[in-house]
Design a protein around this motif. Structure first.
Motif, PDB file in Angstrom:
ATOM      1  N   PRO A  84     -73.820 -30.885  20.475  1.00  0.00           N
ATOM      2  CA  PRO A  84     -73.849 -32.332  20.238  1.00  0.00           C
ATOM      3  C   PRO A  84     -74.273 -32.715  18.830  1.00  0.00           C
ATOM      4  O   PRO A  84     -73.951 -33.810  18.357  1.00  0.00           O
ATOM      5  N   ALA A  85     -74.992 -31.834  18.154  1.00  0.00           N
ATOM      6  CA  ALA A  85     -75.424 -32.117  16.791  1.00  0.00           C
ATOM      7  C   ALA A  85     -74.340 -31.819  15.755  1.00  0.00           C
ATOM      8  O   ALA A  85     -74.518 -32.100  14.565  1.00  0.00           O
ATOM      9  N   ASP A  86     -73.224 -31.262  16.204  1.00  0.00           N
ATOM     10  CA  ASP A  86     -72.115 -30.895  15.319  1.00  0.00           C
ATOM     11  C   ASP A  86     -70.917 -31.773  15.663  1.00  0.00           C
ATOM     12  O   ASP A  86     -70.201 -31.509  16.627  1.00  0.00           O
ATOM     13  N   PRO A  87     -70.671 -32.843  14.916  1.00  0.00           N
ATOM     14  CA  PRO A  87     -69.625 -33.796  15.295  1.00  0.00           C
ATOM     15  C   PRO A  87     -68.248 -33.161  15.413  1.00  0.00           C
ATOM     16  O   PRO A  87     -67.868 -32.280  14.629  1.00  0.00           O
ATOM     17  N   ALA A  88     -67.496 -33.618  16.404  1.00  0.00           N
ATOM     18  CA  ALA A  88     -66.129 -33.143  16.622  1.00  0.00           C
ATOM     19  C   ALA A  88     -65.362 -34.214  17.395  1.00  0.00           C
ATOM     20  O   ALA A  88     -65.955 -34.992  18.148  1.00  0.00           O
ATOM     21  N   VAL A  89     -64.064 -34.254  17.190  1.00  0.00           N
ATOM     22  CA  VAL A  89     -63.203 -35.213  17.878  1.00  0.00           C
ATOM     23  C   VAL A  89     -61.933 -34.497  18.317  1.00  0.00           C
ATOM     24  O   VAL A  89     -61.330 -33.753  17.540  1.00  0.00           O
ATOM     25  N   VAL A  90     -61.534 -34.730  19.562  1.00  0.00           N
ATOM     26  CA  VAL A  90     -60.234 -34.298  20.062  1.00  0.00           C
ATOM     27  C   VAL A  90     -59.598 -35.521  20.723  1.00  0.00           C
ATOM     28  O   VAL A  90     -60.053 -35.971  21.772  1.00  0.00           O
ATOM     29  N   THR A  91     -58.585 -36.067  20.096  1.00  0.00           N
ATOM     30  CA  THR A  91     -57.947 -37.282  20.596  1.00  0.00           C
ATOM     31  C   THR A  91     -56.471 -37.025  20.873  1.00  0.00           C
ATOM     32  O   THR A  91     -55.743 -36.584  19.971  1.00  0.00           O
ATOM     33  N   VAL A  92     -56.049 -37.315  22.094  1.00  0.00           N
ATOM     34  CA  VAL A  92     -54.626 -37.260  22.427  1.00  0.00           C
ATOM     35  C   VAL A  92     -54.023 -38.614  22.070  1.00  0.00           C
ATOM     36  O   VAL A  92     -54.308 -39.623  22.702  1.00  0.00           O
ATOM     37  N   GLY A  93     -53.203 -38.617  21.033  1.00  0.00           N
ATOM     38  CA  GLY A  93     -52.656 -39.870  20.540  1.00  0.00           C
ATOM     39  C   GLY A  93     -51.288 -40.209  21.084  1.00  0.00           C
ATOM     40  O   GLY A  93     -50.831 -41.349  20.961  1.00  0.00           O
ATOM     41  N   SER A  94     -50.629 -39.240  21.714  1.00  0.00           N
ATOM     42  CA  SER A  94     -49.297 -39.491  22.260  1.00  0.00           C
ATOM     43  C   SER A  94     -49.078 -38.624  23.479  1.00  0.00           C
ATOM     44  O   SER A  94     -49.405 -37.431  23.485  1.00  0.00           O
ATOM     45  N   PHE A  95     -48.517 -39.237  24.533  1.00  0.00           N
ATOM     46  CA  PHE A  95     -48.180 -38.545  25.785  1.00  0.00           C
ATOM     47  C   PHE A  95     -46.791 -39.072  26.162  1.00  0.00           C
ATOM     48  O   PHE A  95     -46.646 -40.230  26.535  1.00  0.00           O
TER      49      PHE A  95
END
Length: 444
Positions: A265-276
Protein backbone atom coordinates in the motif's frame (compact mmCIF):
# COMPACT_ATOMS: atom_id res chain seq x y z
CA UNK A 1 -2.21 13.94 -14.75
CA UNK A 2 -3.00 17.28 -13.17
CA UNK A 3 -6.30 16.05 -11.75
CA UNK A 4 -4.45 13.57 -9.53
CA UNK A 5 -2.60 16.37 -7.76
CA UNK A 6 -5.55 18.69 -7.25
CA UNK A 7 -6.90 17.53 -3.90
CA UNK A 8 -3.50 17.62 -2.24
CA UNK A 9 -2.61 21.05 -3.52
CA UNK A 10 -5.72 23.23 -3.44
CA UNK A 11 -5.32 24.11 0.22
CA UNK A 12 -1.67 25.05 -0.12
CA UNK A 13 -2.28 26.97 -3.32
CA UNK A 14 -4.93 29.27 -1.83
CA UNK A 15 -2.22 31.47 -0.40
CA UNK A 16 -0.59 31.75 -3.83
CA UNK A 17 -3.38 33.22 -5.93
CA UNK A 18 -1.29 36.18 -7.02
CA UNK A 19 2.39 36.34 -7.94
CA UNK A 20 3.89 39.69 -6.92
CA UNK A 21 7.52 39.84 -5.84
CA UNK A 22 7.68 38.09 -2.49
CA UNK A 23 9.14 39.61 0.63
CA UNK A 24 12.58 38.22 1.30
CA UNK A 25 13.21 37.19 -2.31
CA UNK A 26 16.40 38.42 -3.97
CA UNK A 27 15.39 38.62 -7.65
CA UNK A 28 17.96 38.89 -10.41
CA UNK A 29 17.13 42.37 -11.68
CA UNK A 30 18.89 41.91 -15.01
CA UNK A 31 17.08 38.69 -15.80
CA UNK A 32 13.75 40.16 -14.71
CA UNK A 33 14.18 43.30 -16.80
CA UNK A 34 15.15 41.41 -19.94
CA UNK A 35 12.19 39.06 -19.64
CA UNK A 36 9.76 41.88 -18.93
CA UNK A 37 10.98 43.77 -22.00
CA UNK A 38 10.65 40.65 -24.18
CA UNK A 39 7.13 39.67 -23.08
CA UNK A 40 5.19 41.47 -25.86
CA UNK A 41 7.25 39.72 -28.53
CA UNK A 42 7.04 36.42 -26.68
CA UNK A 43 3.27 36.62 -26.40
CA UNK A 44 3.03 37.16 -30.16
CA UNK A 45 5.04 33.98 -30.63
CA UNK A 46 2.88 32.15 -28.10
CA UNK A 47 -0.36 33.09 -29.86
CA UNK A 48 1.09 31.95 -33.17
CA UNK A 49 2.18 28.59 -31.72
CA UNK A 50 -1.18 28.16 -30.02
CA UNK A 51 -3.10 28.81 -33.22
CA UNK A 52 -0.98 26.41 -35.28
CA UNK A 53 -0.49 23.18 -33.28
CA UNK A 54 0.87 20.02 -34.85
CA UNK A 55 0.43 16.40 -33.80
CA UNK A 56 3.17 14.03 -32.61
CA UNK A 57 5.96 13.52 -35.18
CA UNK A 58 4.21 16.05 -37.44
CA UNK A 59 5.82 19.15 -35.87
CA UNK A 60 7.58 20.22 -39.08
CA UNK A 61 6.44 23.86 -39.28
CA UNK A 62 6.83 24.34 -35.52
CA UNK A 63 10.36 22.95 -35.40
CA UNK A 64 11.46 24.90 -38.50
CA UNK A 65 10.12 28.17 -37.06
CA UNK A 66 11.88 27.74 -33.70
CA UNK A 67 15.08 26.40 -35.28
CA UNK A 68 15.27 29.64 -37.27
CA UNK A 69 14.95 31.67 -34.07
CA UNK A 70 17.72 29.65 -32.40
CA UNK A 71 20.05 30.22 -35.37
CA UNK A 72 19.43 33.97 -35.16
CA UNK A 73 20.66 33.79 -31.55
CA UNK A 74 23.93 32.16 -32.59
CA UNK A 75 23.22 28.52 -31.77
CA UNK A 76 24.50 25.73 -33.98
CA UNK A 77 21.23 24.07 -34.92
CA UNK A 78 20.50 20.57 -36.17
CA UNK A 79 17.00 19.71 -37.32
CA UNK A 80 15.21 16.39 -37.87
CA UNK A 81 16.78 14.69 -34.84
CA UNK A 82 14.41 11.88 -33.87
CA UNK A 83 12.26 12.71 -36.92
CA UNK A 84 11.18 16.27 -36.10
CA UNK A 85 13.31 17.22 -33.09
CA UNK A 86 15.72 20.14 -32.91
CA UNK A 87 19.08 20.36 -31.14
CA UNK A 88 20.60 23.82 -30.63
CA UNK A 89 24.12 24.02 -29.19
CA UNK A 90 25.91 27.09 -27.85
CA UNK A 91 29.49 26.69 -26.62
CA UNK A 92 30.60 29.44 -24.26
CA UNK A 93 33.95 28.44 -22.84
CA UNK A 94 34.95 25.62 -20.52
CA UNK A 95 32.49 24.12 -18.08
CA UNK A 96 29.63 21.66 -17.71
CA UNK A 97 27.05 20.78 -20.33
CA UNK A 98 23.43 21.68 -19.55
CA UNK A 99 20.47 20.50 -21.59
CA UNK A 100 17.14 22.37 -21.51
CA UNK A 101 14.19 20.59 -23.10
CA UNK A 102 10.79 21.71 -24.37
CA UNK A 103 8.20 19.47 -26.04
CA UNK A 104 6.35 20.58 -29.17
CA UNK A 105 3.36 18.39 -30.00
CA UNK A 106 -0.32 19.19 -29.70
CA UNK A 107 -3.23 16.81 -29.09
CA UNK A 108 -6.16 15.56 -31.20
CA UNK A 109 -8.61 17.76 -29.30
CA UNK A 110 -11.14 20.25 -30.68
CA UNK A 111 -10.41 23.52 -28.88
CA UNK A 112 -13.29 25.08 -26.94
CA UNK A 113 -11.50 27.82 -24.99
CA UNK A 114 -13.11 30.69 -26.87
CA UNK A 115 -9.74 32.45 -27.21
CA UNK A 116 -9.51 34.84 -30.18
CA UNK A 117 -6.44 32.92 -31.38
CA UNK A 118 -7.94 29.46 -30.74
CA UNK A 119 -6.75 26.65 -32.99
CA UNK A 120 -8.86 25.77 -36.00
CA UNK A 121 -6.34 23.21 -37.23
CA UNK A 122 -7.46 19.74 -38.24
CA UNK A 123 -5.14 16.81 -38.92
CA UNK A 124 -4.98 13.02 -39.03
CA UNK A 125 -3.37 11.04 -36.21
CA UNK A 126 -0.94 8.16 -36.67
CA UNK A 127 -3.92 5.88 -36.08
CA UNK A 128 -5.76 7.39 -39.03
CA UNK A 129 -8.27 9.44 -37.01
CA UNK A 130 -9.10 12.89 -38.38
CA UNK A 131 -9.55 15.44 -35.60
CA UNK A 132 -9.18 19.00 -34.49
CA UNK A 133 -5.78 19.77 -32.99
CA UNK A 134 -5.06 21.85 -29.88
CA UNK A 135 -2.22 22.62 -27.49
CA UNK A 136 -4.38 21.20 -24.69
CA UNK A 137 -1.31 20.30 -22.61
CA UNK A 138 0.33 23.70 -22.77
CA UNK A 139 3.35 22.79 -24.90
CA UNK A 140 2.98 26.18 -26.58
CA UNK A 141 3.96 27.79 -23.27
CA UNK A 142 6.88 25.36 -23.00
CA UNK A 143 8.26 26.35 -26.40
CA UNK A 144 7.80 30.07 -25.81
CA UNK A 145 9.63 29.87 -22.47
CA UNK A 146 12.36 27.87 -24.24
CA UNK A 147 12.91 30.74 -26.67
CA UNK A 148 12.78 33.30 -23.84
CA UNK A 149 15.39 31.36 -21.89
CA UNK A 150 17.66 31.05 -24.94
CA UNK A 151 17.41 34.79 -25.64
CA UNK A 152 18.21 35.73 -22.05
CA UNK A 153 21.15 33.35 -21.70
CA UNK A 154 22.67 34.59 -24.95
CA UNK A 155 22.37 38.16 -23.71
CA UNK A 156 24.06 37.17 -20.44
CA UNK A 157 26.92 35.09 -21.88
CA UNK A 158 29.42 36.99 -19.76
CA UNK A 159 27.85 35.49 -16.62
CA UNK A 160 28.23 31.80 -17.41
CA UNK A 161 30.67 29.32 -18.88
CA UNK A 162 30.05 25.90 -20.40
CA UNK A 163 27.92 24.41 -23.14
CA UNK A 164 24.20 24.95 -23.49
CA UNK A 165 22.26 22.28 -25.38
CA UNK A 166 18.65 23.29 -25.96
CA UNK A 167 16.36 20.69 -27.49
CA UNK A 168 12.87 20.77 -28.91
CA UNK A 169 11.41 17.31 -28.50
CA UNK A 170 8.63 15.81 -30.62
CA UNK A 171 5.95 13.30 -29.69
CA UNK A 172 5.82 13.59 -25.90
CA UNK A 173 2.08 12.97 -26.01
CA UNK A 174 2.59 9.46 -27.37
CA UNK A 175 5.66 8.80 -25.22
CA UNK A 176 8.03 8.24 -28.15
CA UNK A 177 9.82 11.53 -28.73
CA UNK A 178 12.60 11.33 -26.13
CA UNK A 179 13.56 7.79 -27.12
CA UNK A 180 13.49 8.79 -30.80
CA UNK A 181 15.98 11.59 -30.15
CA UNK A 182 18.19 9.36 -28.01
CA UNK A 183 18.12 6.63 -30.66
CA UNK A 184 19.16 9.25 -33.22
CA UNK A 185 22.31 10.08 -31.27
CA UNK A 186 21.27 12.86 -28.90
CA UNK A 187 23.94 11.84 -26.38
CA UNK A 188 26.56 10.79 -28.96
CA UNK A 189 26.28 13.25 -31.86
CA UNK A 190 25.99 16.24 -29.55
CA UNK A 191 27.61 17.27 -26.25
CA UNK A 192 26.39 14.92 -23.55
CA UNK A 193 24.72 16.79 -20.68
CA UNK A 194 25.69 16.56 -17.04
CA UNK A 195 22.33 18.15 -16.16
CA UNK A 196 18.91 18.12 -17.84
CA UNK A 197 16.05 20.44 -16.86
CA UNK A 198 12.53 21.16 -18.09
CA UNK A 199 9.17 22.38 -16.85
CA UNK A 200 5.51 21.55 -17.41
CA UNK A 201 2.56 23.87 -16.97
CA UNK A 202 0.08 22.77 -14.30
CA UNK A 203 -3.71 22.97 -14.35
CA UNK A 204 -4.09 22.74 -10.59
CA UNK A 205 -1.63 25.36 -9.34
CA UNK A 206 -2.18 29.10 -9.17
CA UNK A 207 -0.56 30.97 -12.03
CA UNK A 208 3.09 31.68 -11.27
CA UNK A 209 3.46 29.01 -8.60
CA UNK A 210 6.32 26.54 -8.95
CA UNK A 211 5.80 22.95 -7.83
CA UNK A 212 8.48 20.29 -7.56
CA UNK A 213 8.72 16.62 -6.55
CA UNK A 214 12.09 15.16 -5.51
CA UNK A 215 12.54 11.51 -6.45
CA UNK A 216 9.82 9.90 -8.51
CA UNK A 217 7.67 12.67 -9.99
CA UNK A 218 5.68 10.86 -12.69
CA UNK A 219 4.90 7.22 -13.33
CA UNK A 220 5.76 4.33 -15.58
CA UNK A 221 2.94 4.13 -18.13
CA UNK A 222 2.20 0.79 -19.78
CA UNK A 223 -0.60 -0.07 -22.19
CA UNK A 224 -1.79 -3.69 -22.15
CA UNK A 225 -4.33 -5.40 -24.38
CA UNK A 226 -6.01 -8.72 -23.57
CA UNK A 227 -7.84 -10.71 -26.21
CA UNK A 228 -10.14 -13.01 -24.24
CA UNK A 229 -11.06 -15.98 -26.40
CA UNK A 230 -14.03 -18.27 -25.84
CA UNK A 231 -16.39 -20.48 -27.81
CA UNK A 232 -19.33 -18.57 -29.23
CA UNK A 233 -22.91 -19.62 -29.82
CA UNK A 234 -26.58 -18.83 -29.30
CA UNK A 235 -27.41 -16.78 -26.22
CA UNK A 236 -30.32 -19.17 -25.47
CA UNK A 237 -27.96 -22.15 -25.16
CA UNK A 238 -25.01 -20.95 -23.06
CA UNK A 239 -24.16 -24.52 -22.08
CA UNK A 240 -22.78 -25.07 -25.59
CA UNK A 241 -20.38 -22.14 -25.29
CA UNK A 242 -17.48 -20.79 -23.28
CA UNK A 243 -18.60 -17.20 -22.76
CA UNK A 244 -15.71 -14.72 -23.20
CA UNK A 245 -17.77 -11.86 -21.78
CA UNK A 246 -18.23 -13.61 -18.46
CA UNK A 247 -14.57 -14.62 -18.46
CA UNK A 248 -13.42 -11.09 -19.30
CA UNK A 249 -15.63 -9.78 -16.47
CA UNK A 250 -13.92 -12.14 -14.05
CA UNK A 251 -10.55 -10.96 -15.28
CA UNK A 252 -11.53 -7.30 -14.78
CA UNK A 253 -12.68 -8.02 -11.23
CA UNK A 254 -9.64 -10.08 -10.25
CA UNK A 255 -7.25 -7.50 -11.70
CA UNK A 256 -8.34 -5.18 -8.91
CA UNK A 257 -6.61 -7.43 -6.40
CA UNK A 258 -3.22 -6.72 -7.94
CA UNK A 259 -3.24 -3.30 -6.29
CA UNK A 260 -5.52 -3.94 -3.33
CA UNK A 261 -4.09 -7.27 -2.18
CA UNK A 262 -0.74 -7.96 -3.85
CA UNK A 263 0.95 -4.56 -3.93
CA UNK A 264 2.49 -2.77 -0.94
CA UNK A 265 0.00 0.00 0.00
CA UNK A 266 2.93 2.36 0.48
CA UNK A 267 4.00 1.82 -3.15
CA UNK A 268 1.48 3.54 -5.45
CA UNK A 269 0.16 1.57 -8.42
CA UNK A 270 -2.81 1.77 -10.78
CA UNK A 271 -4.42 -0.86 -13.00
CA UNK A 272 -7.35 0.59 -14.94
CA UNK A 273 -9.40 -1.20 -17.57
CA UNK A 274 -10.30 1.60 -19.93
CA UNK A 275 -12.05 -0.39 -22.64
CA UNK A 276 -14.15 -3.58 -22.70
CA UNK A 277 -15.44 -4.50 -26.15
CA UNK A 278 -17.36 -7.67 -27.00
CA UNK A 279 -20.27 -8.91 -29.04
CA UNK A 280 -22.56 -7.42 -31.68
CA UNK A 281 -26.07 -8.69 -30.87
CA UNK A 282 -28.15 -9.32 -27.77
CA UNK A 283 -28.69 -13.06 -28.38
CA UNK A 284 -25.23 -14.11 -29.58
CA UNK A 285 -22.39 -15.15 -27.30
CA UNK A 286 -19.26 -13.98 -29.17
CA UNK A 287 -15.97 -15.76 -29.70
CA UNK A 288 -13.89 -12.92 -28.24
CA UNK A 289 -13.81 -9.98 -25.89
CA UNK A 290 -11.11 -7.34 -25.81
CA UNK A 291 -9.77 -5.40 -22.83
CA UNK A 292 -7.50 -2.35 -22.95
CA UNK A 293 -5.65 -1.55 -19.74
CA UNK A 294 -3.43 1.26 -18.50
CA UNK A 295 -0.87 0.29 -15.86
CA UNK A 296 0.91 2.88 -13.70
CA UNK A 297 3.82 2.38 -11.29
CA UNK A 298 7.04 4.01 -10.17
CA UNK A 299 9.71 1.35 -9.68
CA UNK A 300 10.76 -1.20 -12.28
CA UNK A 301 10.12 -4.00 -9.78
CA UNK A 302 6.51 -2.93 -9.21
CA UNK A 303 6.00 -2.51 -12.93
CA UNK A 304 7.21 -6.05 -13.57
CA UNK A 305 5.01 -7.42 -10.79
CA UNK A 306 1.91 -5.77 -12.25
CA UNK A 307 2.55 -6.88 -15.82
CA UNK A 308 3.31 -10.45 -14.75
CA UNK A 309 0.23 -10.41 -12.53
CA UNK A 310 -2.04 -9.37 -15.40
CA UNK A 311 -0.82 -12.29 -17.52
CA UNK A 312 -1.17 -14.72 -14.60
CA UNK A 313 -4.70 -13.62 -13.73
CA UNK A 314 -5.87 -13.76 -17.35
CA UNK A 315 -4.58 -17.32 -17.75
CA UNK A 316 -5.78 -18.44 -14.33
CA UNK A 317 -9.34 -17.22 -14.85
CA UNK A 318 -9.40 -18.84 -18.28
CA UNK A 319 -8.36 -22.18 -16.81
CA UNK A 320 -11.05 -21.86 -14.14
CA UNK A 321 -13.61 -21.17 -16.89
CA UNK A 322 -12.66 -24.34 -18.76
CA UNK A 323 -11.17 -22.60 -21.79
CA UNK A 324 -9.19 -25.01 -24.00
CA UNK A 325 -5.42 -24.63 -24.05
CA UNK A 326 -5.48 -23.39 -27.62
CA UNK A 327 -7.94 -20.61 -26.68
CA UNK A 328 -6.05 -19.10 -23.74
CA UNK A 329 -6.17 -15.29 -23.53
CA UNK A 330 -3.59 -13.34 -25.50
CA UNK A 331 -1.93 -10.70 -23.32
CA UNK A 332 0.13 -8.08 -25.12
CA UNK A 333 1.93 -5.16 -23.52
CA UNK A 334 2.94 -2.44 -25.96
CA UNK A 335 6.75 -2.63 -26.34
CA UNK A 336 7.23 1.14 -26.13
CA UNK A 337 6.23 2.44 -22.72
CA UNK A 338 6.83 5.69 -20.87
CA UNK A 339 9.26 5.13 -17.98
CA UNK A 340 8.88 6.85 -14.64
CA UNK A 341 10.31 10.36 -14.39
CA UNK A 342 12.85 10.65 -11.60
CA UNK A 343 14.05 13.96 -10.19
CA UNK A 344 17.48 13.50 -8.60
CA UNK A 345 16.65 14.55 -5.00
CA UNK A 346 19.74 16.61 -4.12
CA UNK A 347 19.68 18.42 -7.45
CA UNK A 348 15.93 19.06 -7.13
CA UNK A 349 16.30 20.58 -3.67
CA UNK A 350 19.19 22.72 -4.89
CA UNK A 351 17.02 24.12 -7.69
CA UNK A 352 14.04 24.60 -5.35
CA UNK A 353 16.23 26.50 -2.89
CA UNK A 354 17.44 28.72 -5.72
CA UNK A 355 13.86 29.44 -6.81
CA UNK A 356 12.82 30.27 -3.26
CA UNK A 357 15.71 32.70 -2.89
CA UNK A 358 15.27 34.42 -6.25
CA UNK A 359 11.55 34.13 -6.98
CA UNK A 360 10.02 33.85 -3.52
CA UNK A 361 9.53 31.16 -0.91
CA UNK A 362 5.74 31.52 -1.03
CA UNK A 363 5.71 30.72 -4.74
CA UNK A 364 7.64 27.43 -4.49
CA UNK A 365 5.97 24.35 -3.00
CA UNK A 366 6.80 20.69 -2.80
CA UNK A 367 4.11 18.69 -4.60
CA UNK A 368 3.21 15.00 -4.47
CA UNK A 369 4.23 12.69 -7.28
CA UNK A 370 1.49 11.86 -9.77
CA UNK A 371 0.49 8.85 -11.85
CA UNK A 372 0.60 10.78 -15.11
CA UNK A 373 3.35 10.03 -17.59
CA UNK A 374 6.07 12.22 -19.13
CA UNK A 375 8.85 10.86 -21.34
CA UNK A 376 11.32 13.42 -19.99
CA UNK A 377 12.34 10.54 -17.71
CA UNK A 378 14.06 8.84 -20.66
CA UNK A 379 17.04 11.21 -20.48
CA UNK A 380 17.94 10.26 -16.92
CA UNK A 381 17.22 6.63 -17.63
CA UNK A 382 19.69 6.67 -20.53
CA UNK A 383 22.48 7.68 -18.14
CA UNK A 384 21.83 7.84 -14.41
CA UNK A 385 24.87 10.01 -13.79
CA UNK A 386 22.82 12.89 -15.23
CA UNK A 387 21.31 15.42 -12.80
CA UNK A 388 17.68 15.47 -13.92
CA UNK A 389 14.90 17.84 -12.84
CA UNK A 390 11.45 18.73 -14.18
CA UNK A 391 9.18 21.13 -12.32
CA UNK A 392 5.63 22.44 -12.58
CA UNK A 393 4.54 26.01 -13.26
CA UNK A 394 0.96 26.81 -12.32
CA UNK A 395 -1.31 28.30 -14.95
CA UNK A 396 -4.69 28.71 -13.23
CA UNK A 397 -5.90 32.34 -13.04
CA UNK A 398 -6.62 33.57 -9.52
CA UNK A 399 -10.40 33.77 -9.92
CA UNK A 400 -10.58 30.23 -11.27
CA UNK A 401 -8.33 28.99 -8.48
CA UNK A 402 -10.78 30.45 -5.96
CA UNK A 403 -13.68 28.75 -7.75
CA UNK A 404 -11.84 25.44 -7.67
CA UNK A 405 -11.19 25.77 -3.95
CA UNK A 406 -14.93 26.33 -3.47
CA UNK A 407 -15.78 23.10 -5.26
CA UNK A 408 -16.01 24.40 -8.81
CA UNK A 409 -14.53 22.35 -11.62
CA UNK A 410 -11.14 23.28 -13.03
CA UNK A 411 -10.34 22.14 -16.56
CA UNK A 412 -7.48 19.66 -16.52
CA UNK A 413 -4.57 19.26 -18.87
CA UNK A 414 -5.83 17.68 -22.12
CA UNK A 415 -9.20 19.37 -21.66
CA UNK A 416 -10.60 21.30 -24.66
CA UNK A 417 -11.22 24.13 -22.17
CA UNK A 418 -7.67 24.36 -20.77
CA UNK A 419 -6.39 27.91 -21.27
CA UNK A 420 -3.54 28.71 -18.88
CA UNK A 421 -2.70 32.24 -17.87
CA UNK A 422 -0.04 32.03 -20.53
CA UNK A 423 1.89 35.22 -19.87
CA UNK A 424 2.39 34.29 -16.21
CA UNK A 425 3.40 30.72 -17.06
CA UNK A 426 5.90 31.86 -19.67
CA UNK A 427 7.32 34.64 -17.50
CA UNK A 428 7.70 32.40 -14.44
CA UNK A 429 9.07 29.39 -16.31
CA UNK A 430 11.60 31.35 -18.35
CA UNK A 431 12.83 33.12 -15.21
CA UNK A 432 13.21 29.80 -13.39
CA UNK A 433 14.96 28.09 -16.31
CA UNK A 434 17.31 31.05 -16.78
CA UNK A 435 18.18 31.25 -13.09
CA UNK A 436 18.79 27.49 -13.01
CA UNK A 437 21.09 27.70 -16.03
CA UNK A 438 23.05 30.62 -14.59
CA UNK A 439 23.52 28.64 -11.37
CA UNK A 440 24.49 25.36 -13.07
CA UNK A 441 26.87 27.07 -15.50
CA UNK A 442 28.19 29.76 -13.17
CA UNK A 443 31.81 30.70 -13.60
CA UNK A 444 34.10 29.22 -10.98
Amino acid sequence: MAMLMRAALLTGALGLLAVPAQAGAQPDATVARRLDDAMPQLMTLYRDLHAHPELSFQETATSAKLATEARKLGFTVTEKVGQTGVVAVLENGPGPVLMIRADMDGLPVVEQTGLPFASKVRATTRDGIESGVMHACGHDTHMTAWIATAQTLVALKDRWSGTLVMILQPAEEIGLGASAMLDDGLFTRFPKPASVIAFHDAANLAAGTIGYSPGYALANVDSVGITVRGVGGHGAYPQTTRDPIVLASRIVTTLQTLVSRENDPADPAVVTVGSFVAGAKHNIIPDEAKLLITVRSYSDATRRKLLDGIARIAKGEAIAAGIPDDRMPIVEAEPHYTPATYNVPEFSERMATLFRQKIGADRVIRTPAVMGGEDFGQYYRADKSIQSFIFWVGGVPAEKMKAGASGGALPSLHSPFWAPEAQTVIRTASEALTLAALDILKKS
